[in-house]
Design an enzyme around this catalytic site. Sequence first.
Site, short mmCIF file in Angstrom:
data_model
loop_
_atom_site.label_atom_id
_atom_site.label_comp_id
_atom_site.label_asym_id
_atom_site.label_seq_id
_atom_site.Cartn_x
_atom_site.Cartn_y
_atom_site.Cartn_z
N ARG A 123 40.19 29.37 43.45
CA ARG A 123 38.99 29.91 42.79
C ARG A 123 39.02 29.47 41.33
NH1 ARG A 123 37.82 35.85 41.24
NH2 ARG A 123 35.55 36.02 41.26
N PHE A 178 35.74 31.06 32.44
CA PHE A 178 36.24 32.37 32.86
C PHE A 178 37.73 32.31 33.19
CE2 PHE A 178 35.94 35.85 36.33
CZ PHE A 178 36.51 36.78 35.47
N GLN A 228 42.30 30.79 39.44
CA GLN A 228 43.03 31.77 40.26
C GLN A 228 43.82 31.07 41.36
OE1 GLN A 228 40.61 35.05 41.55
NE2 GLN A 228 41.97 35.59 43.23
N ASN A 237 43.30 41.45 42.03
CA ASN A 237 43.39 42.58 42.95
C ASN A 237 42.04 42.85 43.61
OD1 ASN A 237 41.80 44.27 41.19
ND2 ASN A 237 43.63 44.66 39.98
N PHE A 245 45.83 35.08 38.10
CA PHE A 245 44.88 34.15 37.48
C PHE A 245 45.22 33.97 36.01
CE2 PHE A 245 43.05 38.37 37.08
CZ PHE A 245 42.53 38.41 35.79
N LEU A 270 37.94 43.13 31.68
CA LEU A 270 38.99 43.23 32.70
C LEU A 270 40.13 44.16 32.28
CD1 LEU A 270 39.27 39.47 33.76
CD2 LEU A 270 37.88 41.26 34.79
N HIS A 301 42.96 44.93 35.57
CA HIS A 301 43.92 43.93 36.05
C HIS A 301 45.13 43.95 35.12
CE1 HIS A 301 41.09 41.99 38.93
NE2 HIS A 301 40.19 42.45 38.07
#
Length: 669
Positions: free
Chosen positions: A556, A561, A564, A603, A614, A623, A627
């Site tokens: 991903r 951003f 991952q 998660n 990530f 976030l 996370h």
Amino acid sequence: LNMTDSDSDSDYGPQVPARTESKTETLPIKTEEKDEACDSNRKRKRENDDKNENTSENDEQPVSKKAKLQCIYLDRLPKSDRYEYSWMHRKMLSFVVMAPTYDFLITTSMDGVIKFWKKLEVGIEFVKEYRGHTDYVQCMDVSDDGTLLITMGNDGNVCIFDIATFDMVTRFVLSYAAGVCCWLSGATQAQATVAISERESAVIRVYKPISHGDTVMYTIGDGLIHAADTKIVCLCYNAKYECGVSSDACGNLEFWSVHSPFDRPSTLSFEFIADTDYRVYRERKLVPYALSLSASHELIAIASSDDFVRVFEFASGRMRFAVDESIAQYQRDNERLYHKDAIEFGKHIAVERQLKKEVTQTLVRNEHRWLRGNIVFDAHDRCVLYATMMGVKVLDARDGTLLRMIGTQEPNVRFLHLCLFQGVAHTNLGQSHAQRFGTNTILASSSASMMEQAAAAAEDPCVFVSAYQKDRFYMFSNRTNDESDEHRDIQNEKPTRMHSKIATHATHRTLGTHAIIRTTFGDIYLKLFPIECPKTVENFCVHSLNGYYNNVIFHRVIRGFMIQTGDPKGDSTGGESIWGGVFDDEFHRSLKHDRPGTLSMANAGANSNGSQFFITTAECRWLDNKHTVFGRVTKGMDVVQAIECVKADKVNKKPVDAIKIINIDVDTQ
């Protein structure tokens, strides 16, 4: 925040704000036009700032006396979002009670253990432990003067303690299953009387336990106060109005004299319940399952089976306010007040539904009373506190206005039973400054010595609270504790077999301080944080040393951003921790998503960490506390950016050409 990839709980990964995936196109602006626009905007901003400054100066109003008083009352309550420390029992905790006058905290657990803790000028210290019962404590109560404690176990034993000396003064066994208990009037300990109800009927028996032991002084039988076909759920005594209060499973709330013929006391200003707002319980067939009196005994707070908390004026029965504590109300208020994302809020709701299911089941059997929680007032009847699914609420006792939330940054704990300490603990004389002088005295006094004495006594307001299915109780104060959970959670008990396994495993932890992710695009150098996030770093290091991440792809990639990886399946749904399954989050105040190159766990919601992680390529503060941040990139950010910019599928963001982790080297020295 919107999920751009998937709304499934099994899809691991950080959420992307809508602006990240925005497809809005902007027209290019010429340099000259852009400079003119910037100059114009800056001029307009300066004019608006000057205008607002002048307006604010003209509109400034003096703070009212009522507002000042409210601030003073709030200053005497804790305000921390995180608990400062927690202490443990060997089994799941049930009740926590603060005894006035002598400033003792008393806690009980499912194994029948009763612990005494002394409030110090800062924090608490352990004093004594009793194994008073062989089963859980069904009910407990402290006398109004703070000198006597009664605990009533599911094993039928009743224990009476002298709080000043923290000694057990008597003990006897009941011939029936007890429901609830409360202290009644008594000028001295020898004359002190206590009322105990049967669990499966409306019978109440009154004892003088210190002078007469298990001898029943008199019995309030079926039909005298409550109907014979019901059972008493709650019991309390208002010494100021010499009035007993009890509720039953049919929704009846009764007020009665402790002397025969147990009629309604003449001290109350009403004759019939139907003439007061108390009638709401009988009319709607609601079960009042928690009763609490204010410090002045002028107010009573009642929690009931319709998930409402109501506060009444005791003598008149006039309701001041009602607060809806249902799950549906929290769903309506989440976006406005609590700002939890859908996954995290869903976790709160799941726990709350399980708790409410247990409350309903145990209410029928009239047991496990601590699951229903409780309500407490502050020392001046200005604030009401109780635990909710989002933390501890502090309400204005006059109109129910929400003044403060305590413990909102503890997403893994559903608080239940609480008690409040205000003032300054007096460690020598046994009398706290909260009783020696209060806010009203300080405000009204013109004596300089009184003001100086009050200012010199630095108060340490604390809330102590138990939690659902936890073997710990938690202390909230005005101090902040930025340490990790393993430093905040005091290990004051000898480890059980389960704790021994955890401790044995911990001694063999592989906690690296640095790591190198070797990819097909180059090497990424990492600094890890084993002190702040020991479990997360251990999980990452052990997986790396075992080759778990070898040949795993970056599945991903979102430009601007993050990138991952860590999923053996390669589709964002796989992977597990080194312990099997998932493990809890480890948030630390010093570790935020405040820069590119932040290493964090992916998660599917709170406490669902597995193997996926990530690396951010931008600041991602939304976030934080969702996370776990456990590392930073120290070298190789160009490799991260190169992976970020590869061509990827527009739907699932998977790179068209596979990018793999060759292996991960860990420095464990």
